[in-house]
Design an enzyme around this catalytic site. Structure first.
Site: not given
Ligand code: PHB
Length: 395
Positions: A300, A387, A75, A296, A204
């Site tokens: 990280k 990130y 990505h 989450p 997000y």
């Molecule tokens: C996930 O795919 O589980 C996931 C992805 C991004 C995040 C948290 C969890 O910030």
């Protein structure tokens, strides 16, 4: 009692313990690993799924990246969605060409277990009554029960890779650790659904009704989350209610639609920030979640664990090959500098994107933060470089 002698005793066969055993093996350092869950549980437990640039590189360079490179989804950015509009953060443009890899943690675990077994590693699954002892001296040991027998591993060092709820951190006298902890006043309700992801990249979303995240595990499987109360009753969430809430929170004025499909897993994840300092007590070294937890948002956790493992493996290499203790002595200091930066980033992402609990003034500040990030290249660079993963420290 059966006695086993090895150089490094590893408690926990999650990503941290397995990667450590794997890297040590490649350096000619012997280890024995124990895990209180079953191998099947470790290989199927769904956790986060984003690998930083450096984590993916570490796995590939150590020879466990073949399937990851084949099946992982590269990505080049993420979307921030608020006020019913999407704003893309383009990672390679902002970070000198770096990106992230979407590849489930349990897939990493499967690859590592495969590699460890091919190398003839000794991993005990389903163990009980694990205890660690003698960390203050030069001959620590691990006792456990497995298959009706008692065992003792005599080793030079113990790696506590047994997660937040493990036995290693509590084995350290309370006065020897400083605990920094914060529990967020919200949680995530997460689902796994058999439906092609509705976006090519993660979304997000901050919405009046709360945060939502669209992620994925494969071209056929979506992973979605929505902000909920910490004590949310999962039973109160029918599949229909979950999809309706997700539809609402992801809704845009851009003609985008969220595809629905059968939900195969549901769960509530608490959100916590936690750091234990130092990450070492005598000959016991805490690695990954045993020492620190991030919420989450930003994914990280696994990446921090991999960074700890890298430092510890280097430090053990310097010790066994050249007799140098300096890196072992600096393990905690080196790891914690990076850990705190990830704590900061995860904290910032979390507050910016969640809503409804911080008071009206803070809500406006968080929205302004999103406006700022979506309009400023400097702010986007800050998000992007964190990130994709901050650089590892020189050692
Ligand atoms: C996930 O795919 O589980 C996931 C992805 C991004 C995040 C948290 C969890 O910030």
């Amino acid at each position: 009692m059966e006695r086993i002698r090895t150089q490094v005793g590893i408690v926990g066969a999650g990503p941290a313990g397995l990667l450590l055993g794997h890297l040590l093996d490649r350096q000619g350092i012997e280890s024995v690993e124990i895990e209180n869950r079953s191998r099947e549980y470790c290989e199927s437990r769904i956790r986060a799924g984003v690998l930083e640039h450096g984590t993916a590189e570490l796995l590939a360079q150590s020879g466990v990246g073949e399937r990851m490179k084949r099946e992982g989804l590269v990505h080049h950015g993420i979307y921030l969605r608020f006020r019913r509009r999407s704003h893309r953060i383009h990672f390679p443009e902002l970070t000198g060409g770096k990106s992230i890899l979407v590849y489930g943690q349990h897939e990493v675990v499967k690859d590592l277990i495969g590699a460890r077994q091919a190398a003839g590693a000794r991993i005990f699954f389903d163990v009980e009554k694990t205890e660690v002892e003698g960390m203050e001296g030069t001959a620590p040991s691990i006792r456990f029960h497995s298959g009706g027998r008692d065992y003792e591993i005599a080793c030079d060092f113990i790696a506590g890779c047994d997660g937040f709820h493990g036995v290693c951190r509590p084995a350290i006298p309370a006065g020897a650790l400083r605990i920094h902890e914060y529990t967020f006043p919200f949680a995530w309700l997460g689902i796994l659904a058999t439906v092609a992801p509705s976006s090519d990249e993660l979304i997000y979303a901050r919405h009046e009704r709360g945060f939502a995240l669209l992620s994925m595990r494969s071209p056929q499987v979506s992973r979605l989350y929505l902000q909920c109360a910490p004590d949310e009753e999962i039973a109160a969430w029918s599949d229909a209610r979950i999809w309706a809430e997700l539809q609402e929170r992801f809704s845009t004025d851009e003609g985008w639609t969220l595809r629905e499909g059968p939900i195969t897993q549901k769960g509530v994840t608490a959100m916590r920030s936690f750091v234990a300092e130092p990450m070492q007590y005598g000959r016991l070294y805490l690695v990954g979640d045993a020492a620190h937890i991030v919420p989450p948002t930003g994914a990280k956790g696994l990446n921090l664990a991999a960074a700890d493992v890298r430092v510890f493996a280097r430090a053990l290499d310097a010790y066994y090959r050249e007799g140098k203790k300096e890196l072992l002595e600096r393990y905690s200091e080196i790891c914690l500098r990076r850990v705190w930066k990830a704590e900061r980033f995860s904290w910032w992402m979390t507050w910016m994107l969640h809503r409804g609990v911080a008071g009206e003034f803070a809500e406006q500040i968080h929205l302004a933060e999103l406006d700022y990030v979506s309009g400023s290249r400097a702010a986007q660079t800050t998000l992007a470089e964190n990130y994709v993963g901050l650089p590892y420290e020189e050692m």
